[in-house]
Design a protein around this motif. Structure first.
Motif, mmCIF file in Angstrom:
data_model
loop_
_atom_site.group_PDB
_atom_site.id
_atom_site.type_symbol
_atom_site.label_atom_id
_atom_site.label_comp_id
_atom_site.label_asym_id
_atom_site.label_seq_id
_atom_site.Cartn_x
_atom_site.Cartn_y
_atom_site.Cartn_z
ATOM 1 N N ASP A 164 0.846 -1.187 0.000
ATOM 2 C CA ASP A 164 0.000 0.000 0.000
ATOM 3 C C ASP A 164 0.885 1.241 0.000
ATOM 4 O O ASP A 164 1.935 1.272 0.659
ATOM 5 C CB ASP A 164 -0.907 0.028 1.231
ATOM 6 C CG ASP A 164 -2.003 -1.020 1.180
ATOM 7 O OD1 ASP A 164 -2.421 -1.372 0.067
ATOM 8 O OD2 ASP A 164 -2.439 -1.483 2.252
ATOM 9 N N LEU A 190 -3.622 7.049 2.433
ATOM 10 C CA LEU A 190 -3.540 6.023 1.391
ATOM 11 C C LEU A 190 -3.852 6.623 0.022
ATOM 12 O O LEU A 190 -4.816 7.375 -0.135
ATOM 13 C CB LEU A 190 -4.527 4.901 1.697
ATOM 14 C CG LEU A 190 -4.603 3.747 0.695
ATOM 15 C CD1 LEU A 190 -3.337 2.910 0.743
ATOM 16 C CD2 LEU A 190 -5.829 2.881 0.982
ATOM 17 N N GLU A 195 -4.838 1.467 -4.730
ATOM 18 C CA GLU A 195 -5.157 0.520 -3.654
ATOM 19 C C GLU A 195 -5.148 -0.917 -4.148
ATOM 20 O O GLU A 195 -4.838 -1.852 -3.387
ATOM 21 C CB GLU A 195 -6.518 0.870 -3.055
ATOM 22 C CG GLU A 195 -6.842 0.124 -1.771
ATOM 23 C CD GLU A 195 -8.087 0.655 -1.092
ATOM 24 O OE1 GLU A 195 -8.383 0.201 0.032
ATOM 25 O OE2 GLU A 195 -8.770 1.520 -1.676
#
Length: 295
Positions: A164, A190, A195
């Motif tokens: 990630d 993130l 992803e």
């Protein structure tokens, strides 16, 4: 440099207009960190450079120490608890990855590039607590944490143990990859567009970022000439009022031609590099073997 019998897994330098990169490496059994140069913003992490005003709390908003006492002319060992496996350096900050998956940062933090949730400076390496629970779990129930990190001029990126990608810091030109968003991101976030990718490595430039997926797919975003614009700023908010419209604010897949896959990428101030293996004819190999390092 290092003492006899001691190796350092990686090193990086960055002027105000250059970039650094990260890639998983086989860490030596034990490593130490040596630092030197300009430390006026705490980027060397040496305790003796910490201003008195910052001694009572690591988040003190002290801009810098006296120029007179901030330069180190010889490599000096940085006292750090843990085994460092990878380093990255920005214009006035640095990041250290430890073998236990912890990420520590120090230096100038005005744009949130240290990842501690504020815009204060840190004069000694300080763990980024927001990344303490990333990277998946070991059989013993411990989070694996961060595998590698990279620093741009005023932003930072980290790849977790399961691939990630997280970015934070100054994002006016789209270099964080979160779309058109507030310019300062003080906590790791993130990169949602990646992803589903198992990110192998990340590189940060002056105002852009590049990453390589597990099959060699290359993505770039930010202020870098030649990228198609994946997202234009919508109705501007207060923070977005002057968001550049000529930048890619989300990751854009870069086609290297002939189905080539990247093994390594690097970033400068406003340019990028990609390493591609060659076939027997001297052309870029259509199918490249990229070692899988993600769980």
């Amino acid at each position: 440099g290092a003492g006899a019998g001691v190796g350092v897994g990686d090193a990086a330098c960055l002027s105000g207009d250059s970039g650094s990169r990260s890639k998983a490496r086989s860490a030596p059994t034990a490593s130490v960190v040596f630092v030197w140069g300009d430390g006026q913003y705490g980027q060397l992490g040496l305790p003796e450079f910490r201003p008195a005003a910052a001694a009572s709390g690591s988040s003190a908003h002290v801009p810098k120490v006296s120029d007179r006492y901030s330069h180190v002319c010889r490599p000096t060992r940085l006292p750090i608890v843990g085994n460092p496996t990878q380093l990255a350096a920005g214009a006035s900050h640095m990041a250290i990855v430890l073998s236990n998956g912890s990420l520590q940062t120090c230096g100038w933090g005005l744009y949130g590039q240290l990842g501690h949730g504020d815009v204060g400076s840190r004069f000694v390496p300080t763990a980024v607590e927001a990344l303490a629970s990333v990277g998946g779990c070991t059989p013993q129930g411990r989070f694996r944490g961060v595998r590698s990190a990279a620093c741009g001029t005023w932003h930072t990126a980290a790849v977790s143990a399961i691939g990630d990608l997280y970015t934070w810091g100054w994002g006016k030109h789209g270099q964080l990859g979160h779309g058109v968003a507030p310019f300062v991101q003080a906590l790791p976030k993130l990169v949602e567009d990646l992803e589903d990718e198992c990110v192998e490595m990340v590189a940060c430039g002056g105002r852009h970022t590049c990453a390589i997926g597990e099959n060699g797919a290359l993505y770039c975003w930010g202020d870098i000439p030649g990228l198609p614009l994946k997202e234009q700023p919508a109705t501007p908010t207060t923070d977005q009022a002057v968001a550049p419209t000529s930048c890619a604010h989300r990751p854009v897949k870069v086609h290297l031609g002939g189905g080539c896959r990247a093994l390594f990428c690097g970033c400068g101030r406003r340019h990028c590099l990609a390493l591609v293996p060659m076939d027997d004819t001297g052309h870029g190999a259509v199918r490249c073997s990229v070692e899988r390092t993600c769980a």
